[in-house]
Design a protein around this motif. Structure first.
Motif, short mmCIF file in Angstrom:
data_model
loop_
_atom_site.label_atom_id
_atom_site.label_comp_id
_atom_site.label_asym_id
_atom_site.label_seq_id
_atom_site.Cartn_x
_atom_site.Cartn_y
_atom_site.Cartn_z
N LEU A 13 62.78 47.06 -2.63
CA LEU A 13 61.47 46.65 -3.11
C LEU A 13 60.38 47.22 -2.21
O LEU A 13 60.52 47.25 -0.99
CB LEU A 13 61.34 45.12 -3.12
CG LEU A 13 62.15 44.37 -4.17
CD1 LEU A 13 61.95 42.87 -4.00
CD2 LEU A 13 61.78 44.79 -5.55
N ALA A 17 55.56 44.94 -3.74
CA ALA A 17 56.37 43.98 -4.48
C ALA A 17 56.72 42.78 -3.62
O ALA A 17 56.69 41.63 -4.09
CB ALA A 17 57.64 44.65 -5.01
N SER A 43 48.35 44.38 -9.69
CA SER A 43 49.74 44.06 -9.40
C SER A 43 50.69 44.33 -10.56
O SER A 43 51.82 43.84 -10.55
CB SER A 43 49.84 42.58 -8.99
OG SER A 43 49.06 42.33 -7.86
N SER A 46 54.18 45.88 -9.52
CA SER A 46 54.98 44.93 -8.73
C SER A 46 55.51 43.81 -9.61
O SER A 46 56.69 43.43 -9.50
CB SER A 46 54.14 44.35 -7.59
OG SER A 46 53.76 45.36 -6.70
N LEU A 50 59.50 42.94 -10.29
CA LEU A 50 60.05 41.62 -9.99
C LEU A 50 60.63 40.95 -11.23
O LEU A 50 61.67 40.28 -11.15
CB LEU A 50 58.98 40.74 -9.34
CG LEU A 50 58.49 41.21 -7.97
CD1 LEU A 50 57.26 40.42 -7.54
CD2 LEU A 50 59.60 41.13 -6.92
#
Length: 100
Positions: A13, A17, A43, A46, A50
């Motif tokens: 990651l 992230a 974001s 990211s 996730l």
């Protein structure tokens, strides 16, 4: 923040992230707009990373104009980081031993 997470996940990651994940962990449920405000940048990438890895999920919609998606952590997140229950998550990074 990165020291808090396991080495193998850190390798996979990005710092962005990991930062996004930490914000979600400590402020969930939280919207993308709120995450962007804390980070000061977009974001999208990211959050997508996730979500794909199953570390976060959509937990509902905020009851405001536009009904933005609320994000929270998953059981997979809990298992991956070795937490048995939400109370096991440190209340702040100050409680985390960075030298384990």
């Amino acid at each position: 923040i990165a020291r808090f997470f396991k080495k193998e996940l850190r390798a996979n990651l990005s710092e962005a992230a990991l930062e996004t994940l930490a914000i979600i962990v400590y402020q969930q449920p939280i919207t993308k707009g709120q995450i962007d405000q804390v980070r000061g940048v977009n974001s999208d990438t990211s959050l997508r990373m996730l979500l794909v890895r199953g570390l976060i999920t959509e937990v509902g919609r905020k009851q405001t104009l536009g009904r933005p998606i609320l994000y929270g952590t998953t059981m997979e997140f809990m298992q991956y980081f070795g937490f048995e229950k939400p109370e096991d998550i440190p209340k702040s990074l100050a409680e985390v031993s960075l030298f384990e």
